[in-house]
Design an enzyme around this catalytic site. Structure first.
Site, PDB file in Angstrom:
ATOM      1  N   ASP A 100       0.829  -1.203   0.000  1.00 24.13           N
ATOM      2  CA  ASP A 100       0.000   0.000   0.000  1.00 24.13           C
ATOM      3  C   ASP A 100       0.867   1.258   0.000  1.00 24.13           C
ATOM      4  O   ASP A 100       2.068   1.219   0.313  1.00 24.13           O
ATOM      5  CB  ASP A 100      -0.866  -0.046   1.279  1.00 24.13           C
ATOM      6  CG  ASP A 100      -2.120   0.808   1.204  1.00 24.13           C
ATOM      7  OD1 ASP A 100      -2.276   1.569   0.243  1.00 24.13           O
ATOM      8  OD2 ASP A 100      -2.954   0.703   2.134  1.00 24.13           O
ATOM      9  N   ASP A 121     -10.790   2.090  -2.801  1.00 25.93           N
ATOM     10  CA  ASP A 121     -11.268   1.836  -1.442  1.00 25.93           C
ATOM     11  C   ASP A 121     -12.783   1.881  -1.383  1.00 25.93           C
ATOM     12  O   ASP A 121     -13.385   1.436  -0.407  1.00 25.93           O
ATOM     13  CB  ASP A 121     -10.702   2.888  -0.477  1.00 25.93           C
ATOM     14  CG  ASP A 121      -9.352   2.469   0.066  1.00 25.93           C
ATOM     15  OD1 ASP A 121      -8.873   1.377  -0.306  1.00 25.93           O
ATOM     16  OD2 ASP A 121      -8.765   3.230   0.858  1.00 25.93           O
TER      17      ASP A 121
HETATM   18  C1  DGJ Z   1      -5.708   1.975   2.186  1.00 26.59           C
HETATM   19  C2  DGJ Z   1      -6.115   0.717   1.477  1.00 26.59           C
HETATM   20  O1  DGJ Z   1      -6.618   0.996   0.212  1.00 26.59           O
HETATM   21  C3  DGJ Z   1      -7.114  -0.024   2.357  1.00 26.59           C
HETATM   22  O2  DGJ Z   1      -7.607  -1.143   1.676  1.00 26.59           O
HETATM   23  C4  DGJ Z   1      -6.423  -0.396   3.624  1.00 26.59           C
HETATM   24  O3  DGJ Z   1      -5.391  -1.297   3.351  1.00 26.59           O
HETATM   25  C5  DGJ Z   1      -5.899   0.842   4.331  1.00 26.59           C
HETATM   26  N1  DGJ Z   1      -5.088   1.636   3.459  1.00 26.59           N
HETATM   27  C6  DGJ Z   1      -5.089   0.472   5.536  1.00 26.59           C
HETATM   28  O4  DGJ Z   1      -4.493   1.531   6.139  1.00 26.59           O
END
Ligand code: DGJ
Length: 709
Positions: free
Chosen positions: A450, A519
């Site tokens: 990420d 997300d």
């Molecule tokens: C952003 C990601 O897109 C989410 O799926 C998750 O992993 C969060 N970060 C965690 O901090």
């Protein structure tokens, strides 16, 4: 498929299965683009190969269609290369000094400045079966002094002869990526770019241009995608004399660098293609190219469970074990623990950078959970964000100088974190070392990588490498880390994520098996995001989760069936708090997971047809046809029913008109037996009613011809 140099005419011909791409060297020494489109007799284009002047204001009109040129002389179109020599000269005169053709696939044009020993190799690699050409440049400084490179595009594409030029691209934002846009280009420039240090959610480095009349199923489309995950720029310039030129590469904004004597700069690849069958054919060509040439992963994606939306940072072994048991019950194959398992990571305020297992949350280490997950028949996966650090972390306390910053400035914290300067060798080693330790110590089969902030204050790292700007060093080192980790741990699958879909491009997809595309997990919002994604990127890389109703983002409650149908159109994941699901929900989920396993080879390896879009009606429908043509699956979604009106029918595509298919819905209704021709031209009545209704149909070839039926 062929690359031919017609010597007497100074003409280069690249033939793919369904296109000709022609350029030549004109009397001015300009390498002039001539034609890109349906196959033609190349030699007959030679009358176009001439220098052209309009007036002293437009003295070199032919340079508007230069195949690759530098800024210098009377060239005012967006250049490929802009450079300054040590003596202050800022004018380039690139001349063709030869070329190399290797087999049917590779061509390199060798260019050199008329005076200085600055050489540019313009490279082409033909992916003929998909009508694609990969282009890039290598720039070598043979001078005794450094040369300042101010702009170095990977490729210039020229499109000419259309009455109108319509640009299709995506825009977006966090939790709303891949939103399609189409606009006519008038004279002047349209720029799509990222200055944020990574690909970004606001735009994505691909484009499609048509004459304004192309549709999903018909029409000529020219398109391209850049393989770069840092600052990038695509410039669409409709020139005064009627053509469109697309210049693309690493963004020159704040990106100048010095090329030392003897050094070579290699640009990223910018792939371009031509389709006559509309946007659908364009996408299918890109999808196949990605599956065959780009993505490391082959075959179907594993069904995963991710605990992020269920637990957020409140991760502990007991709750994760409970979720794992539930996940196994519904047929999940890969259990992924997201953020919160390490350091003092109880919120987004602390712990990032301290990649040791939190002993309170996991008193017996990760092993206890991993063993249980494996015992339940699943693989284990883990979330990391290696490029970032919270100020409240041991890592930052030990190495405050590892972040991007300028000496007289404060660094801007975003999501309470800074970005590590991956260009520093010690930072690169730190990341490689902790990842190596993590993957060696534990039986981890999957990493979600990420990144949750943009780059700010990109202060230099003091690295001696002069061939990259600070921005570019970050990306180059990131690629090297991923490549090395893949070499060291070939059994581990990787997912690219940047707060959702902010780092997805053909560059990172060479290292990532799959992508977390947003997300936003609302199944309706996802239809739009997923549709935009599939214009350029393969559904095989598109990860989609089934989450809660009501959805945490927009409060919308959608039926579980709708949520599954929406998520089954890519790599299926479950991100809901399944600990709270009723027996009925668990049983329904198990049914869908098992159905997905039966059809996922069509979704990930088949040809995708976008049958209907919520952009132009209240129906969305997507079809995936297996490569052998024997099976297909269709997903249909109704936004909202209007009373009255004509009966809606769903017309399918990509079938054998002569073959007979059995068509079965997942709603338990009776199967149809229909010819491919009927399914494609008359269609099926769309059995959807109400709001947010959805339907899955499976097709199976049961007869070869009309006579057998
Ligand atoms: C952003 C990601 O897109 C989410 O799926 C998750 O992993 C969060 N970060 C965690 O901090």
């Amino acid at each position: 498929m062929a690359i031919i140099y017609h010597e007497e005419k100074k003409l280069f011909e690249i033939r793919t299965e369904r296109s000709s791409y022609l350029f030549g060297i004109n009397g001015n020494g300009t390498i002039q683009h001539l034609y890109w489109g349906e196959p033609i007799a190349a030699a007959e284009s030679v009358d176009l190969l001439k220098s052209r002047s309009h007036s002293s204001f437009d003295a070199a009109v032919d340079r508007e269609a230069e195949e690759y040129g530098g800024w210098g002389g009377a060239n005012y179109a967006e250049p490929g290369l802009k450079a300054s020599f040590a003596d202050g000269v800022r004018d380039l005169q690139l001349q063709a000094i030869g070329h190399t053709i290797e087999g049917e696939e590779a061509l390199a044009l060798h260019l050199k400045d008329a005076h200085y020993d600055l050489r540019v190799d313009v490279r082409y690699k033909v992916v003929g079966r998909h009508d694609l050409i990969e282009r890039r440049v290598a720039i070598r400084n043979g001078e005794a002094e450094p040369v300042r490179i101010e702009q170095a595009m990977a490729a210039l594409w020229s499109i000419g002869g259309l009455p109108d030029y319509r640009l299709t691209h995506v825009t977006g934002r966090w939790a709303g990526e891949h939103q399609l846009r189409s606009n006519l280009l008038s004279e002047g420039k349209k720029v799509l770019e990222s200055r944020r240090g990574f690909t970004g959610p606001h735009a994505n480095p691909w484009f499609a241009i048509d004459d304004g009349g192309a549709s999903e199923t018909a029409g000529r489309v020219w398109f391209g995608a850049l393989a770069w995950s840092g600052n990038w720029k695509l410039v669409f310039e409709r020139t005064t004399f009627g053509g469109v030129r697309v210049a693309g590469g690493v963004n020159d904004f704040d990106g100048a660098f010095s090329l030392a004597p003897g050094e070579t700069y290699e640009s990223p690849v910018f792939v371009g293609g031509f389709a006559t069958g509309g946007f659908g054919q364009m996408s299918r060509a890109l999808h196949q190219y990605e599956r065959e040439e780009i993505l490391p992963a082959r075959g179907p994606r594993k069904v995963l469970y991710n605990s992020w939306e269920a637990t957020e940072f409140a991760v502990n072994v007991r709750d994760q074990l409970a979720l794992a048991e539930k996940a196994a019950q519904i047929g999940v194959e890969r259990f992924v623990v997201d953020d919160g398992w390490f350091g003092e990571r109880h919120s987004d305020r602390a712990g990032l950078g301290d990649w040791r297992v939190n002993a309170e949350k996991f008193p017996n280490g990760l092993e206890e959970l991993i063993a249980a997950v494996k015992g339940l028949g699943m693989e284990f996966g883990l979330w990391v964000e290696p490029e970032s650090v919270n100020p409240d972390s041991d890592l930052f306390r030990a190495h405050p100088d590892w972040i991007y910053r300028f000496p007289t400035r404060r660094s801007t914290p975003l999501r309470n974190q800074y970005l590590l300067n991956l260009g520093k060798p010690e930072v690169k080693h730190f990341v490689l070392d902790f990842m190596t330790e993590l993957l060696s110590k534990h039986e981890i089969s999957f990493i979600k990588w990420d990144l949750n902030r943009t780059v700010t204050e990109p202060g230099d790292s003091g690295n001696a490498d002069t061939t990259h700007s600070v921005w570019n060093r970050h990306v180059a080192n990131l690629y090297e880390i991923w490549a090395e980790l893949r070499r060291r741990f070939p059994h581990v699958a990787f997912e690219t994520c940047a707060g959702g879909g902010a780092r997805i491009d053909l560059g990172i997809l060479r290292y990532a098996d799959q992508a977390w595309i947003s997300d936003n997990t609302d199944a309706r919002d996802r239809l739009t995001i997923q549709e935009g994604f599939t214009y350029a990127y393969s559904p095989s890389a598109m990860m989609c989760w089934v989450t809660e109703a009501p959805n945490g983002f927009n409060g919308r409650s959608l039926p579980l069936s709708y949520r599954f149908h929406s998520a089954m159109m890519g790599g299926l994941g479950i991100g809901a708090n399944i600990g709270k699901w009723s027996e009925k929900e668990m049983a329904e989920a198990a049914r869908y997971v098992s159905l997905y396993k039966e059809i996922r080879h069509l979704v990930t390896d088949g040809d995708q047809y976008r049958l209907a879009s919520l952009r132009d009606s209240n129906i969305a429908a997507y079809q995936y046809v297996g490569r052998d043509g024997d099976e297909a699956v269709v997903f249909a979604f109704l936004q909202s029913e209007h009373f009255g009106g004509s009966e809606r029918r769903l017309r399918l595509r990509g079938l054998d008109p002569e073959a007979v298919y059995e068509v079965r819905g997942d709603d338990g209704s009776e199967a149809w037996v229909r010819h491919g021709s009927t399914l494609m031209h008359l269609g099926l009545p769309l059995a959807l009613r109400g709001d947010y209704a959805s339907w899955l149909l499976r097709l199976r070839r049961i007869g070869e011809s009309a006579k057998e039926a």
